[in-house]
Design a protein around this motif. Sequence first.
Motif, PDB file in Angstrom:
ATOM      1  N   GLU A   1       0.777  -0.665   0.117  1.00  0.00           N
ATOM      2  CA  GLU A   1      -0.003  -0.316  -0.132  1.00  0.00           C
ATOM      3  C   GLU A   1       0.526   1.702  -0.029  1.00  0.00           C
ATOM      4  N   PRO A   2       0.973   2.040  -0.680  1.00  0.00           N
ATOM      5  CA  PRO A   2       1.846   3.216  -1.154  1.00  0.00           C
ATOM      6  C   PRO A   2       2.182   4.133  -0.075  1.00  0.00           C
ATOM      7  N   LEU A   3       2.299   4.923   0.668  1.00  0.00           N
ATOM      8  CA  LEU A   3       2.778   6.131   1.684  1.00  0.00           C
ATOM      9  C   LEU A   3       2.520   6.699   1.173  1.00  0.00           C
ATOM     10  N   PRO A   4       1.779   8.444   1.689  1.00  0.00           N
ATOM     11  CA  PRO A   4       1.785   9.818   0.637  1.00  0.00           C
ATOM     12  C   PRO A   4       3.079  10.224   0.929  1.00  0.00           C
ATOM     13  N   ALA A   5       2.949  10.733   0.212  1.00  0.00           N
ATOM     14  CA  ALA A   5       3.954  12.121  -0.272  1.00  0.00           C
ATOM     15  C   ALA A   5       3.976  12.901   1.250  1.00  0.00           C
ATOM     16  N   THR A   6       3.674  13.758   1.434  1.00  0.00           N
ATOM     17  CA  THR A   6       3.425  15.071   1.910  1.00  0.00           C
ATOM     18  C   THR A   6       1.886  14.607   3.164  1.00  0.00           C
ATOM     19  N   ARG A   7       2.060  15.558   3.609  1.00  0.00           N
ATOM     20  CA  ARG A   7       1.426  16.124   4.754  1.00  0.00           C
ATOM     21  C   ARG A   7       0.324  16.108   3.789  1.00  0.00           C
ATOM     22  N   GLU A   8      -0.438  16.683   3.287  1.00  0.00           N
ATOM     23  CA  GLU A   8      -1.041  17.741   2.314  1.00  0.00           C
ATOM     24  C   GLU A   8      -1.748  16.467   1.591  1.00  0.00           C
ATOM     25  N   ALA A   9      -1.133  15.654   1.297  1.00  0.00           N
ATOM     26  CA  ALA A   9      -1.336  14.303   0.530  1.00  0.00           C
ATOM     27  C   ALA A   9      -1.469  13.667   0.964  1.00  0.00           C
ATOM     28  N   LEU A  10      -1.993  13.276   1.907  1.00  0.00           N
ATOM     29  CA  LEU A  10      -2.010  12.035   3.598  1.00  0.00           C
ATOM     30  C   LEU A  10      -3.590  13.221   3.582  1.00  0.00           C
ATOM     31  N   VAL A  11      -3.026  14.006   4.063  1.00  0.00           N
ATOM     32  CA  VAL A  11      -4.967  15.068   4.559  1.00  0.00           C
ATOM     33  C   VAL A  11      -5.793  14.873   2.935  1.00  0.00           C
ATOM     34  N   GLU A  12      -4.927  15.003   2.278  1.00  0.00           N
ATOM     35  CA  GLU A  12      -6.684  15.430   0.986  1.00  0.00           C
ATOM     36  C   GLU A  12      -6.669  14.154   0.912  1.00  0.00           C
ATOM     37  N   GLY A  13      -6.288  12.447   1.335  1.00  0.00           N
ATOM     38  CA  GLY A  13      -6.771  11.242   0.962  1.00  0.00           C
ATOM     39  C   GLY A  13      -7.598  11.125   1.591  1.00  0.00           C
ATOM     40  N   LEU A  14      -7.446  11.652   2.901  1.00  0.00           N
ATOM     41  CA  LEU A  14      -8.283  11.119   4.051  1.00  0.00           C
ATOM     42  C   LEU A  14     -10.062  11.700   3.908  1.00  0.00           C
ATOM     43  N   ALA A  15      -9.676  13.660   3.409  1.00  0.00           N
ATOM     44  CA  ALA A  15     -11.035  13.991   3.190  1.00  0.00           C
ATOM     45  C   ALA A  15     -11.552  13.596   2.343  1.00  0.00           C
ATOM     46  N   GLN A  16     -11.105  12.751   1.017  1.00  0.00           N
ATOM     47  CA  GLN A  16     -11.747  12.061  -0.045  1.00  0.00           C
ATOM     48  C   GLN A  16     -12.753  11.127   0.214  1.00  0.00           C
ATOM     49  N   ALA A  17     -11.876  10.724   1.426  1.00  0.00           N
ATOM     50  CA  ALA A  17     -12.610   9.509   1.427  1.00  0.00           C
ATOM     51  C   ALA A  17     -14.016   9.668   3.032  1.00  0.00           C
TER      52      ALA A  17
END
Length: 219
Positions: free
Chosen positions: A38-54
């Motif tokens: 499972e890929p890791l997010p490259a940045t904090r912004e990418a992590l948060v954006e992915g969680l927000a989309q979920a």
Amino acid sequence: MAPIVPLTGPDTYFTLAGALPGTWAVSCLTPPGFRTDEPLPATREALVEGLAQAVAASTGGDTTDPVILLGTSSGGILAHETARHLADHGTPVRAVVLLDTYILESPAARALQPHLWHGLYEREHHADGFTATDLSAYAWMEQLIHTWTPAPTPFPTLLLRASDPLPASPGADPVPHDWQTALPHITTTRTTPGNHFTLVNQHASAAAGHITDWLTGLG
């Protein structure tokens, strides 16, 4: 939101979810990267954006009933940042609840770290143990969020902090007298029974009582 440490996930909130009002729809999101391949997010912004989309997907696009985000420990950091992202992009957020969440760079958090990991290693004996994927994902996620400090928010926030310190681990310095978390820009801070781990299981009914009482008071 599940914390970023190994051996945590939806089961972390099982007892707490059962203590909340039965009319509430409860779901848990886990940060990516803790499963093999499972890929890791490259940045904090990418992590948060992915969680927000979920989160947005879990509502089916229905914005008539604003979401409440909750997280324990580092999961509170994810909940707080995800809620800010949602609010900034037009998704209504009713509130955020942080359960014994610390600023990771704070002296209190650093002093508690050996006791926290001792507790996690104790839990490892009751599970399948840590994997290389678990530990590498944790190390990466910690780097993404270690500078977090809560910013002002357009929604109310509740910090529930533990009444009891973690048991001192063998060979470590004693738990400092000022071990409890303190966060800026929080609407309400309360103390709930239990320690960093037990407040969401053995003492979940007390935490649920604080949460429902506080949300009721918001109107």
